[in-house]
Design a protein around this motif. Structure first.
Motif, PDB file in Angstrom:
ATOM      1  N   ARG A 134     -44.180 -25.519  17.172  1.00  0.00           N
ATOM      2  CA  ARG A 134     -43.447 -24.512  17.965  1.00  0.00           C
ATOM      3  C   ARG A 134     -42.458 -25.189  18.873  1.00  0.00           C
ATOM      4  NH1 ARG A 134     -41.869 -22.962  22.215  1.00  0.00           N
ATOM      5  NH2 ARG A 134     -43.394 -24.594  23.472  1.00  0.00           N
ATOM      6  N   TRP A 135     -41.133 -24.737  19.056  1.00  0.00           N
ATOM      7  CA  TRP A 135     -40.362 -25.303  20.206  1.00  0.00           C
ATOM      8  C   TRP A 135     -39.279 -24.221  20.235  1.00  0.00           C
ATOM      9  CZ3 TRP A 135     -35.069 -27.061  18.872  1.00  0.00           C
ATOM     10  CH2 TRP A 135     -34.906 -26.845  17.591  1.00  0.00           C
ATOM     11  N   SER A 136     -38.450 -24.462  21.311  1.00  0.00           N
ATOM     12  CA  SER A 136     -37.449 -23.271  21.662  1.00  0.00           C
ATOM     13  C   SER A 136     -36.058 -23.899  21.621  1.00  0.00           C
ATOM     14  CB  SER A 136     -37.733 -23.184  23.349  1.00  0.00           C
ATOM     15  OG  SER A 136     -38.998 -23.011  23.375  1.00  0.00           O
ATOM     16  N   PRO A 137     -35.605 -23.573  20.562  1.00  0.00           N
ATOM     17  CA  PRO A 137     -34.219 -23.773  20.328  1.00  0.00           C
ATOM     18  C   PRO A 137     -33.085 -22.645  20.902  1.00  0.00           C
ATOM     19  CG  PRO A 137     -35.089 -22.622  18.460  1.00  0.00           C
ATOM     20  CD  PRO A 137     -36.306 -22.900  19.246  1.00  0.00           C
ATOM     21  N   ARG A 138     -32.039 -23.268  21.055  1.00  0.00           N
ATOM     22  CA  ARG A 138     -31.054 -22.486  21.198  1.00  0.00           C
ATOM     23  C   ARG A 138     -29.717 -21.991  20.305  1.00  0.00           C
ATOM     24  NH1 ARG A 138     -32.066 -25.867  25.473  1.00  0.00           N
ATOM     25  NH2 ARG A 138     -32.469 -25.042  27.425  1.00  0.00           N
ATOM     26  N   ALA A 139     -30.037 -22.817  19.335  1.00  0.00           N
ATOM     27  CA  ALA A 139     -29.238 -22.603  17.984  1.00  0.00           C
ATOM     28  C   ALA A 139     -29.821 -21.694  16.985  1.00  0.00           C
ATOM     29  CB  ALA A 139     -28.773 -24.028  17.391  1.00  0.00           C
ATOM     30  N   PHE A 140     -29.171 -20.349  16.968  1.00  0.00           N
ATOM     31  CA  PHE A 140     -29.745 -19.474  16.194  1.00  0.00           C
ATOM     32  C   PHE A 140     -28.740 -18.935  15.090  1.00  0.00           C
ATOM     33  CE2 PHE A 140     -32.495 -18.477  19.758  1.00  0.00           C
ATOM     34  CZ  PHE A 140     -33.656 -18.660  19.182  1.00  0.00           C
ATOM     35  N   ASP A 141     -29.080 -18.778  13.801  1.00  0.00           N
ATOM     36  CA  ASP A 141     -28.147 -18.387  12.896  1.00  0.00           C
ATOM     37  C   ASP A 141     -27.523 -16.962  13.384  1.00  0.00           C
ATOM     38  OD1 ASP A 141     -26.678 -17.417  10.549  1.00  0.00           O
ATOM     39  OD2 ASP A 141     -28.511 -18.318   9.248  1.00  0.00           O
ATOM     40  N   ALA A 142     -26.377 -16.800  13.495  1.00  0.00           N
ATOM     41  CA  ALA A 142     -25.754 -15.567  14.055  1.00  0.00           C
ATOM     42  C   ALA A 142     -25.378 -14.441  12.983  1.00  0.00           C
ATOM     43  CB  ALA A 142     -24.605 -15.788  14.930  1.00  0.00           C
ATOM     44  N   ALA A 143     -25.602 -15.079  11.810  1.00  0.00           N
ATOM     45  CA  ALA A 143     -25.605 -13.969  10.575  1.00  0.00           C
ATOM     46  C   ALA A 143     -26.917 -13.557   9.998  1.00  0.00           C
ATOM     47  CB  ALA A 143     -24.705 -14.696   9.439  1.00  0.00           C
ATOM     48  N   ALA A 144     -28.074 -14.003  10.558  1.00  0.00           N
ATOM     49  CA  ALA A 144     -29.205 -13.694   9.922  1.00  0.00           C
ATOM     50  C   ALA A 144     -29.660 -12.626  10.721  1.00  0.00           C
ATOM     51  CB  ALA A 144     -30.291 -15.084   9.872  1.00  0.00           C
ATOM     52  N   ALA A 145     -30.238 -11.543  10.031  1.00  0.00           N
ATOM     53  CA  ALA A 145     -30.910 -10.419  10.606  1.00  0.00           C
ATOM     54  C   ALA A 145     -32.317 -10.806  10.682  1.00  0.00           C
ATOM     55  CB  ALA A 145     -30.825  -9.269   9.835  1.00  0.00           C
ATOM     56  N   VAL A 146     -33.069 -10.260  11.616  1.00  0.00           N
ATOM     57  CA  VAL A 146     -34.420 -10.640  11.836  1.00  0.00           C
ATOM     58  C   VAL A 146     -35.295  -9.852  10.613  1.00  0.00           C
ATOM     59  CG1 VAL A 146     -34.959  -8.536  13.362  1.00  0.00           C
ATOM     60  CG2 VAL A 146     -36.330 -10.681  13.592  1.00  0.00           C
ATOM     61  N   ASP A 147     -36.344 -10.562  10.146  1.00  0.00           N
ATOM     62  CA  ASP A 147     -37.190  -9.708   9.227  1.00  0.00           C
ATOM     63  C   ASP A 147     -38.096  -8.870  10.119  1.00  0.00           C
ATOM     64  OD1 ASP A 147     -40.001  -9.419   7.912  1.00  0.00           O
ATOM     65  OD2 ASP A 147     -39.015 -10.959   6.349  1.00  0.00           O
ATOM     66  N   GLU A 148     -38.044  -7.641   9.703  1.00  0.00           N
ATOM     67  CA  GLU A 148     -38.522  -6.626  10.515  1.00  0.00           C
ATOM     68  C   GLU A 148     -40.069  -6.864  10.270  1.00  0.00           C
ATOM     69  OE1 GLU A 148     -37.419  -4.373  12.571  1.00  0.00           O
ATOM     70  OE2 GLU A 148     -35.349  -5.083  12.131  1.00  0.00           O
ATOM     71  N   ASP A 149     -40.618  -7.142   9.053  1.00  0.00           N
ATOM     72  CA  ASP A 149     -42.112  -7.113   9.018  1.00  0.00           C
ATOM     73  C   ASP A 149     -42.730  -8.493  10.151  1.00  0.00           C
ATOM     74  OD1 ASP A 149     -42.440  -5.039   7.245  1.00  0.00           O
ATOM     75  OD2 ASP A 149     -42.202  -6.532   5.605  1.00  0.00           O
ATOM     76  N   LYS A 150     -41.950  -9.506  10.011  1.00  0.00           N
ATOM     77  CA  LYS A 150     -42.093 -10.636  10.898  1.00  0.00           C
ATOM     78  C   LYS A 150     -41.788 -10.165  12.405  1.00  0.00           C
ATOM     79  CE  LYS A 150     -41.063 -14.214   7.278  1.00  0.00           C
ATOM     80  NZ  LYS A 150     -40.153 -15.194   6.973  1.00  0.00           N
TER      81      LYS A 150
END
Length: 196
Positions: A24-40
């Motif tokens: 586990r680590w804390s990135p700041r770079a997130f994929d701005a096109a990816a939606a969150v998986d609702e189950d996760k």
């Protein structure tokens, strides 16, 4: 550093840990096109729900906002400037709120501690399921209290960005350098003050 190395970044621990903890680590770079998986996302919140609390008081509440919603934009608007630079790319933002006063008006002394445990459980479950998280303390708590009409005793304590790992090259220079820098922690002997 390859993208695979960037994605795993497992900690060098003094003894073996559960993979979800070591990786586990804390990135700041997130994929701005990816939606969150609702189950996760639901699993992460469920993990928070089942974390321990003093006298099973469960003094936590969460404001969950997905990118593209008005609530998400409200949260971003209340972030400190340095967090606004990157957090808007996350798939979801979760405001962690401590209920610091019980129904009888008594102080819940351990509320923020318990909330912290709930957020920790949430982040580990999210990581286990392939999501990444980054917790933030740089935000306008009063602005969020007003925007979401939180009652007396409900205090926003942190905000967690949740999403799919993005490309570090999308970050501005100072943040990009921090993103790929080696992970470090104080030595275990420096944090355990008594070990009798």
């Amino acid at each position: 550093m390859t993208m695979t190395d960037f994605a795993t970044r497992s900690a060098e621990t003094s003894v073996p840990l559960l993979p979800a903890l070591a990786e586990r680590w804390s990135p700041r770079a997130f994929d701005a096109a990816a939606a969150v998986d609702e189950d996760k996302l639901r699993a992460a919140l469920e993990a928070a729900r089942w974390s321990p609390s003093a006298n099973n008081s469960q003094p936590w509440r969460f404001i969950v906002a997905r990118r593209g919603s008005e609530a998400f934009d409200t949260i971003v608007a209340n972030l400190a400037g340095f967090n606004q630079v990157w957090a808007g790319s996350a798939a979801a933002l979760v405001v962690a709120v401590a209920e610091t006063i019980d129904a009888e008006g008594k102080e819940r002394r351990w509320a923020t501690y318990d909330l912290g445990q709930a957020v920790a459980h949430m982040t580990i479950q999210a990581h286990h399921d392939g999501l990444h998280t980054h917790q933030m303390g740089g935000f306008d708590a009063q602005g969020l209290r007003e925007a979401f009409e939180l009652g007396e005793g409900f205090i926003p304590v942190s905000i967690t960005a949740i999403g799919v790992l993005g490309d570090a090259d999308t970050l501005p220079s100072p943040l990009r350098e921090r993103e790929v820098a080696p992970r470090t922690r104080r030595a275990l002997e420096d944090v355990v003050v008594v070990n009798a």
